[in-house]
Design an enzyme around this catalytic site. Structure first.
Site, PDB file in Angstrom:
ATOM      1  N   TYR A   1       9.223   7.763  16.377  1.00 13.45           N
ATOM      2  CA  TYR A   1       9.297   7.886  14.922  1.00 13.45           C
ATOM      3  C   TYR A   1      10.463   8.785  14.519  1.00 13.45           C
ATOM      4  O   TYR A   1      11.237   8.457  13.610  1.00 13.45           O
ATOM      5  CB  TYR A   1       7.989   8.439  14.384  1.00 13.45           C
ATOM      6  CG  TYR A   1       7.909   8.499  12.881  1.00 13.45           C
ATOM      7  CD1 TYR A   1       7.569   7.369  12.138  1.00 13.45           C
ATOM      8  CD2 TYR A   1       8.172   9.684  12.186  1.00 13.45           C
ATOM      9  CE1 TYR A   1       7.497   7.413  10.758  1.00 13.45           C
ATOM     10  CE2 TYR A   1       8.105   9.737  10.805  1.00 13.45           C
ATOM     11  CZ  TYR A   1       7.765   8.597  10.094  1.00 13.45           C
ATOM     12  OH  TYR A   1       7.706   8.641   8.723  1.00 13.45           O
TER      13      TYR A   1
ATOM     14  N   SER B   1       0.839  -1.191   0.000  1.00 11.38           N
ATOM     15  CA  SER B   1       0.000   0.000   0.000  1.00 11.38           C
ATOM     16  C   SER B   1       0.880   1.249   0.000  1.00 11.38           C
ATOM     17  O   SER B   1       2.104   1.167   0.152  1.00 11.38           O
ATOM     18  CB  SER B   1      -0.914   0.022   1.246  1.00 11.38           C
ATOM     19  OG  SER B   1      -0.138   0.065   2.431  1.00 11.38           O
ATOM     20  N   GLY B   2       0.243   2.393  -0.176  1.00 13.99           N
ATOM     21  CA  GLY B   2       0.922   3.672  -0.038  1.00 13.99           C
ATOM     22  C   GLY B   2       2.132   3.840  -0.932  1.00 13.99           C
ATOM     23  O   GLY B   2       2.112   3.516  -2.127  1.00 13.99           O
TER      24      GLY B   2
ATOM     25  N   ASN C   1      11.228   0.415   2.370  1.00 19.02           N
ATOM     26  CA  ASN C   1      10.185   1.420   2.546  1.00 19.02           C
ATOM     27  C   ASN C   1       9.250   1.129   3.715  1.00 19.02           C
ATOM     28  O   ASN C   1       8.560   2.033   4.190  1.00 19.02           O
ATOM     29  CB  ASN C   1       9.367   1.500   1.246  1.00 19.02           C
ATOM     30  CG  ASN C   1       8.120   2.321   1.399  1.00 19.02           C
ATOM     31  OD1 ASN C   1       8.172   3.536   1.422  1.00 19.02           O
ATOM     32  ND2 ASN C   1       6.981   1.659   1.541  1.00 19.02           N
TER      33      ASN C   1
ATOM     34  N   THR D   1      -1.545   8.487   2.609  1.00 14.97           N
ATOM     35  CA  THR D   1      -1.550   7.039   2.421  1.00 14.97           C
ATOM     36  C   THR D   1      -2.500   6.416   3.440  1.00 14.97           C
ATOM     37  O   THR D   1      -3.087   7.115   4.262  1.00 14.97           O
ATOM     38  CB  THR D   1      -0.137   6.457   2.636  1.00 14.97           C
ATOM     39  OG1 THR D   1       0.209   6.574   4.027  1.00 14.97           O
ATOM     40  CG2 THR D   1       0.907   7.165   1.790  1.00 14.97           C
TER      41      THR D   1
END
Length: 247
Positions: free
Chosen positions: A149, A11-12, A83, A184
């Site tokens: 993050y 995805s994304g 990714n 996303t």
């Protein structure tokens, strides 16, 4: 034509990278934790040179299986697009549990390390290869994510630069793409009333682009960095953020 591994490919940004590489004729091993997403991208592309593998980049066994499948399918590994990543919902350090910290770093940073370490023997034996890691504007600044993050993405950029330093003379290029706001599946909740981050809305509104990116816009930069067109690009951090940092 080259042969690539793309992680977080279901995805994304990862799906967009897969589309971009398949579109130029590359072979792609798409790795994701969600088999249903992989089946969806496989059905969409109907590509002869697309393989899929369900696995977790933070799991050594899953990583090794993906590497073996790529070699068995294509005979070489020319490109790694690391990714796969997850968000921490802008959680500050004081509210970050050890479980959240470990989970974010395991996928975003340790997974990037495990994938690179696994492809290096093949790339070294070939005498060439290109590694493109998905970092972030959070590799440079605060506010693009929470404590875990931001720490992880700073680590991804540092790791990428060290890869370039250690292996550039051996034919392996390592670079990072550093997206800003991208719409996303991972960020969709930020568009809800409950998930909205007012400071992010304000920053994006003030950027030169004034909008969120489409995943395809990031994928095009990844495709460039992975290609021979970027043959003299080593250890770079390509910021694709609509001007977030400069604004």
């Amino acid at each position: 034509m080259a042969n690539a591994i793309v992680t977080g490919a279901g995805s994304g940004i990862g799906a967009a990278i897969t589309r971009e590489l398949i579109g130029r004729g590359d072979g792609v091993l798409a790795l994701d934790t969600r088999g249903d997403r992989l089946e969806s991208i496989k059905g969409e592309l109907q590509a002869e040179r697309l393989r899929t593998s369900v696995g977790d980049v933070g799991d050594v066994g899953d990583v090794e299986r993906a590497i073996q499948l790529t070699q068995d399918s294509f005979g070489s590994i020319d490109i790694l697009c690391s990714n796969a990543g997850i968000l921490d919902d802008y959680t500050p350090a004081g509210d970050t549990s050890l479980e959240l910290w470990d989970r974010i770093l395991r996928v975003n940073l340790t997974g990037t390390f495990l994938m690179a370490r696994a492809v290096l023997p093949t790339m070294l034996s070939q005498g060439k290869g290109s590694i493109v890691n998905t970092a972030s504007i959070s590799s440079f600044i605060a506010g693009g994510g929470g404590a875990a993050y931001t720490a992880a993405k700073h680590g991804v950029l540092g790791f990428t630069r060290q890869l370039a330093f250690d292996y550039g003379r051996k034919g392996i290029r390592a670079n990072a793409v550093c997206p800003g706001p991208v719409r996303t599946g991972l960020t969709e909740h930020l568009f809800t009333e409950e998930g909205r981050q007012p400071h992010v809305d304000a920053i994006i509104a003030a950027t030169p682009a004034g909008r969120w990116a489409d995943p395809a816009e990031i994928a095009k930069v990844v495709a460039f960095l992975s290609s021979d067109a970027a043959s003299f690009v080593h250890g770079a951090a390509y910021v694709v953020d609509g001007g977030w940092i400069v604004s």
